[in-house]
Design an enzyme around this catalytic site. Structure first.
Site, PDB file in Angstrom:
ATOM      1  N   VAL A 166       3.863 -16.040   2.773  1.00  0.00           N
ATOM      2  CA  VAL A 166       3.322 -15.482   1.533  1.00  0.00           C
ATOM      3  C   VAL A 166       3.371 -13.967   1.540  1.00  0.00           C
ATOM      4  O   VAL A 166       3.623 -13.336   0.499  1.00  0.00           O
ATOM      5  CB  VAL A 166       1.877 -15.971   1.272  1.00  0.00           C
ATOM      6  CG1 VAL A 166       0.892 -15.444   2.303  1.00  0.00           C
ATOM      7  CG2 VAL A 166       1.424 -15.566  -0.132  1.00  0.00           C
TER       8      VAL A 166
ATOM      9  N   GLU B  56      -3.926 -20.659   0.081  1.00  0.00           N
ATOM     10  CA  GLU B  56      -4.923 -21.151   1.026  1.00  0.00           C
ATOM     11  C   GLU B  56      -4.315 -21.225   2.422  1.00  0.00           C
ATOM     12  O   GLU B  56      -3.107 -21.185   2.601  1.00  0.00           O
ATOM     13  CB  GLU B  56      -5.450 -22.526   0.612  1.00  0.00           C
ATOM     14  CG  GLU B  56      -4.412 -23.504   0.084  1.00  0.00           C
ATOM     15  CD  GLU B  56      -3.328 -23.880   1.077  1.00  0.00           C
ATOM     16  OE1 GLU B  56      -3.670 -24.082   2.264  1.00  0.00           O
ATOM     17  OE2 GLU B  56      -2.155 -23.979   0.686  1.00  0.00           O
TER      18      GLU B  56
ATOM     19  N   GLY C   4       2.379 -23.810   1.283  1.00  0.00           N
ATOM     20  CA  GLY C   4       1.055 -23.338   0.902  1.00  0.00           C
ATOM     21  C   GLY C   4       0.975 -21.832   1.033  1.00  0.00           C
ATOM     22  O   GLY C   4       1.949 -21.118   0.822  1.00  0.00           O
ATOM     23  N   GLU C   5      -0.193 -21.321   1.356  1.00  0.00           N
ATOM     24  CA  GLU C   5      -0.469 -19.894   1.555  1.00  0.00           C
ATOM     25  C   GLU C   5      -0.458 -19.082   0.267  1.00  0.00           C
ATOM     26  O   GLU C   5      -0.848 -17.927   0.253  1.00  0.00           O
ATOM     27  CB  GLU C   5       0.533 -19.245   2.527  1.00  0.00           C
ATOM     28  CG  GLU C   5       0.542 -19.797   3.923  1.00  0.00           C
ATOM     29  CD  GLU C   5       1.521 -19.046   4.827  1.00  0.00           C
ATOM     30  OE1 GLU C   5       2.165 -18.074   4.360  1.00  0.00           O
ATOM     31  OE2 GLU C   5       1.655 -19.435   5.993  1.00  0.00           O
ATOM     32  N   GLY C   6       0.048 -19.636  -0.826  1.00  0.00           N
ATOM     33  CA  GLY C   6       0.304 -18.847  -2.027  1.00  0.00           C
ATOM     34  C   GLY C   6       1.764 -18.463  -2.147  1.00  0.00           C
ATOM     35  O   GLY C   6       2.139 -17.659  -3.010  1.00  0.00           O
TER      36      GLY C   6
END
Length: 359
Positions: A99, A175, A317-319
């Site tokens: 991210v 997240e 994930g992570e954005g």
């Protein structure tokens, strides 16, 4: 001090008059009507957001990554060691995670927020909103108390609104937390009414021979905790996690400022489902980025009524997906603000939405 209910009541409605003006403006640009497809619809959606004052534009950009551990990790639903949450959070402060690289490419700042990492001491460089050292094990207890969920929602909403005051006009959510696809699946199953078997996926490469246990854990969590699908806070508190609560807070905070928020993947869909139960008025502010490769993604998105802009088979994930899609938002703003007009070039096109301007 404002309560959560007070803040939820501040979410403005989308401005239909501004959207109508934007539609007329876009139809008059140097192109056949509708020829830029969903990019036109996105620009019109942005024009209706009161925080942008009727003109689609992007100021500062921010991706807020909510980091937390989960007690349900103890049930064997993830193969990564729990310590990876803290390690990756530290890596985010160095700008070396997925991210961070994608956000830098998009010109966005990454805000790494500790809402529940299981470490003895806070991690330097993170924004400290830690509620506890990980959530409860949803297979045997609620994830958290309702009071904890409401306080974290309020804290994140206030933080998001402060960023908006400082010039952020485009938010992304992300997240970080080992085993967090398990509570996400529990939320999706609860709110959509679909069986856990339909929404539980492999997360971060869970071996297929362990999938049955993960499905069983989600089913047990829902049966034990009995979350009320009509009450988003109740669902988050009983079968969610601090990272999921945090993402819901970003969505509610951005919407309360009349500003867009880019969703990421499956975890963000789950948080969005809960947030929309708290305030259906936020839905027009939610912008999907990509289609998560996680099993329950389509079910969650269908319930939200959202269609992603990208399908990259991503499930990091992570954005990461939110950061990747930020240039699409900027492109929608660019066509609205920078394209020439048909009238200025003395061009009159018939009402054929499929014609090519050069044909």
């Amino acid at each position: 001090m404002q309560t959560l209910a007070d803040l939820l009541n501040t979410i403005p409605a989308i401005d239909p008059a501004a959207m109508s003006r934007a539609q007329r403006h876009i139809d008059g640009l140097l192109k056949p009507v509708g020829s830029l497809g969903r990019l036109e619809a996105l620009a019109i959606q942005l024009a209706g957001m009161p925080g942008l004052n009727g003109i689609p534009h992007v100021g500062k950009k921010a991706v807020l990554v909510m980091c937390a551990d989960h007690g349900v990790w103890e049930e064997g639903v993830a193969i990564s060691p729990k310590e990876v949450t803290a390690i990756q959070a530290e890596n985010m402060t160095r700008g070396t995670t997925g991210v961070c690289v994608l956000a830098a490419q998009a010109g966005a700042n990454v805000h790494v927020v500790d809402v529940g990492i299981d470490t003895a001491e806070p991690i330097p460089g993170l924004i400290n909103m830690r509620v506890a050292r990980g959530s409860g094990n949803i297979a045997s207890a609620p994830a958290m108390s309702r009071r904890q969920a409401e306080k974290l929602l309020l804290d994140v909403i206030c933080y998001t609104r402060e960023l908006a005051k400082n010039g952020v006009t485009l938010f992304g959510v992300g997240e970080l937390g080992m085993a967090n696809t398990t509570p996400a699946a529990a939320i999706v199953s609860t709110i959509t009414g679909r069986d856990p078997e339909e929404v539980v996926g492999i997360g971060a490469n869970l071996p297929t021979d362990k999938l049955a246990n993960k499905i069983d854990v989600v089913r047990r969590a829902i049966t034990l905790n009995q979350p009320n699908p009509q009450d988003g806070v109740d669902v988050l508190a009983k079968v969610g996690g601090f990272d999921l609560v945090g993402m819901a807070g970003v969505m509610l905070g951005a919407a309360s400022c009349g500003l867009p928020v880019l969703l990421d993947g499956f975890l963000s869909y789950a948080a969005a489902l809960a947030a929309c139960q708290m305030s259906p008025a936020i839905k027009p502010y939610l912008t999907p980025s990509h289609l998560s490769a996680e099993k329950g993604a389509r079910i969650a998105l269908s319930h939200l009524g959202l269609e992603p802009y990208l399908d990259m088979e991503m499930r990091l994930g992570e954005g990461s997906g939110a950061a990747l899609a930020m240039p699409i938002i900027e492109a929608a703003c660019a066509i609205y603000n920078n394209m020439g007009e048909l009238a200025a070039s003395n061009i009159v096109l018939p009402g054929n939405t499929t014609s090519d301007l050069n044909s």
